[in-house]
Design an enzyme around this catalytic site. Structure first.
Site, mmCIF file in Angstrom:
data_model
loop_
_atom_site.group_PDB
_atom_site.id
_atom_site.type_symbol
_atom_site.label_atom_id
_atom_site.label_comp_id
_atom_site.label_asym_id
_atom_site.label_seq_id
_atom_site.Cartn_x
_atom_site.Cartn_y
_atom_site.Cartn_z
ATOM 1 N N LYS A 10 -0.938 -1.834 -21.535
ATOM 2 C CA LYS A 10 -1.358 -3.209 -21.228
ATOM 3 C C LYS A 10 -2.003 -3.896 -22.440
ATOM 4 O O LYS A 10 -2.389 -3.225 -23.408
ATOM 5 C CB LYS A 10 -2.328 -3.168 -20.037
ATOM 6 C CG LYS A 10 -1.679 -2.700 -18.729
ATOM 7 C CD LYS A 10 -2.638 -2.875 -17.558
ATOM 8 C CE LYS A 10 -2.024 -2.412 -16.251
ATOM 9 N NZ LYS A 10 -2.905 -2.690 -15.093
ATOM 10 N N TYR A 50 4.516 -8.399 -10.583
ATOM 11 C CA TYR A 50 3.456 -7.990 -9.651
ATOM 12 C C TYR A 50 3.567 -8.707 -8.296
ATOM 13 O O TYR A 50 2.554 -8.862 -7.616
ATOM 14 C CB TYR A 50 2.087 -8.269 -10.264
ATOM 15 C CG TYR A 50 1.616 -7.219 -11.258
ATOM 16 C CD1 TYR A 50 1.371 -5.906 -10.859
ATOM 17 C CD2 TYR A 50 1.381 -7.538 -12.593
ATOM 18 C CE1 TYR A 50 0.917 -4.937 -11.752
ATOM 19 C CE2 TYR A 50 0.916 -6.580 -13.498
ATOM 20 C CZ TYR A 50 0.687 -5.283 -13.064
ATOM 21 O OH TYR A 50 0.228 -4.336 -13.937
ATOM 22 N N ASN A 113 -7.258 -2.183 -17.553
ATOM 23 C CA ASN A 113 -7.275 -0.722 -17.384
ATOM 24 C C ASN A 113 -6.183 0.015 -18.161
ATOM 25 O O ASN A 113 -5.737 1.084 -17.765
ATOM 26 C CB ASN A 113 -7.286 -0.351 -15.893
ATOM 27 C CG ASN A 113 -6.030 -0.790 -15.168
ATOM 28 O OD1 ASN A 113 -5.165 -1.422 -15.752
ATOM 29 N ND2 ASN A 113 -5.923 -0.427 -13.910
ATOM 30 N N HIS A 116 -0.250 0.876 -16.877
ATOM 31 C CA HIS A 116 0.327 0.770 -15.530
ATOM 32 C C HIS A 116 1.306 1.922 -15.333
ATOM 33 O O HIS A 116 1.968 2.341 -16.277
ATOM 34 C CB HIS A 116 1.081 -0.559 -15.388
ATOM 35 C CG HIS A 116 1.961 -0.606 -14.176
ATOM 36 N ND1 HIS A 116 1.483 -0.933 -12.926
ATOM 37 C CD2 HIS A 116 3.280 -0.327 -14.011
ATOM 38 C CE1 HIS A 116 2.485 -0.857 -12.052
ATOM 39 N NE2 HIS A 116 3.581 -0.492 -12.689
ATOM 40 N N GLU A 127 10.851 -1.752 -11.093
ATOM 41 C CA GLU A 127 10.124 -2.038 -12.341
ATOM 42 C C GLU A 127 10.960 -1.713 -13.580
ATOM 43 O O GLU A 127 10.934 -2.454 -14.566
ATOM 44 C CB GLU A 127 8.797 -1.274 -12.324
ATOM 45 C CG GLU A 127 7.868 -1.808 -11.238
ATOM 46 C CD GLU A 127 6.545 -1.075 -11.115
ATOM 47 O OE1 GLU A 127 5.679 -1.557 -10.360
ATOM 48 O OE2 GLU A 127 6.359 -0.021 -11.759
HETATM 49 P P1 CMP Z 1 -1.744 -1.649 -11.915
HETATM 50 O O1 CMP Z 1 -1.508 -0.206 -11.713
HETATM 51 O O2 CMP Z 1 -1.102 -2.295 -13.079
HETATM 52 O O3 CMP Z 1 -1.306 -2.437 -10.580
HETATM 53 C C1 CMP Z 1 -2.001 -3.547 -10.059
HETATM 54 C C2 CMP Z 1 -3.175 -3.926 -10.894
HETATM 55 O O4 CMP Z 1 -4.077 -4.814 -10.320
HETATM 56 C C3 CMP Z 1 -4.006 -2.699 -11.185
HETATM 57 O O5 CMP Z 1 -3.320 -1.867 -12.075
HETATM 58 C C4 CMP Z 1 -5.293 -3.299 -11.710
HETATM 59 O O6 CMP Z 1 -5.285 -3.493 -13.095
HETATM 60 C C5 CMP Z 1 -5.302 -4.648 -11.011
HETATM 61 N N1 CMP Z 1 -6.414 -4.691 -10.097
HETATM 62 C C6 CMP Z 1 -6.598 -3.927 -9.017
HETATM 63 N N2 CMP Z 1 -7.757 -4.272 -8.407
HETATM 64 C C7 CMP Z 1 -8.294 -5.280 -9.152
HETATM 65 C C8 CMP Z 1 -9.477 -6.048 -9.046
HETATM 66 N N3 CMP Z 1 -10.351 -5.853 -8.049
HETATM 67 N N4 CMP Z 1 -9.693 -6.986 -9.989
HETATM 68 C C9 CMP Z 1 -8.806 -7.198 -10.984
HETATM 69 N N5 CMP Z 1 -7.661 -6.495 -11.123
HETATM 70 C C10 CMP Z 1 -7.419 -5.544 -10.217
#
Ligand code: CMP
Length: 138
Positions: A10, A50, A113, A116, A127
């Protein structure tokens, strides 16, 4: 049996210069990198990717973030790839991620984070097809 999954390094991790370190963790864990590229996506392209999260309160923040800078989408292969990548990534919230996981080492927050990974076979198929053409997946 060998399985393919989809992953993205990311924008936060790319900006911080963690790309190579994350790829090293992935290879060390036994994944073959089938295909990878560096690209930037628009807000609309992030929304398409998403779409299952469209009703979530964080959807705007998530799609702004994912379109905020370069990413590395990739296709990974190994036995049990989908579950094993999720174990290697650690919990969505890095504060809850186990020691040694990618998110524990490289992620700052639940939104930013670092990585993904697909959560199921159907999601992986969608995906992979969203980012890669068949000719890129030999
Ligand atoms: P990802 O695995 O990419 O799939 C969905 C994403 O939504 C997840 O990782 C997080 O980065 C994001 N996400 C989930 N919960 C929250 C939250 N409370 N606030 C912001 N982003 C979120």
């Amino acid at each position: 049996m060998s399985q393919r999954t989809f992953s993205i390094i990311k924008p936060d991790a790319v900006r911080k210069g963690y790309t190579a370190a994350i790829l090293a963790e992935i290879e060390k864990a036994g994944f073959k990198i089938v295909s990878i590229k560096r690209m930037s996506i628009s807000k609309a392209q992030a929304e398409g990717f998403y779409h299952v999260h469209a009703a979530r309160p964080f959807f705007g923040e998530l799609t702004d973030f994912m379109s905020s800078g370069p990413i590395f989408p990739m296709v990974l292969e190994k036995e049990n790839a989908i579950a094993d990548l999720r174990t290697l990534m650690g919990a969505t919230d890095p504060a809850k991620a186990d020691e040694g996981t990618i998110r524990k080492q490289f992620a700052a927050s639940i939104g930013e984070n670092a990585i993904h990974g697909s959560d199921a076979e159907e999601t992986a198929a969608f995906e992979i097809g969203y980012f890669f053409a068949g000719i890129e997946l030999k």
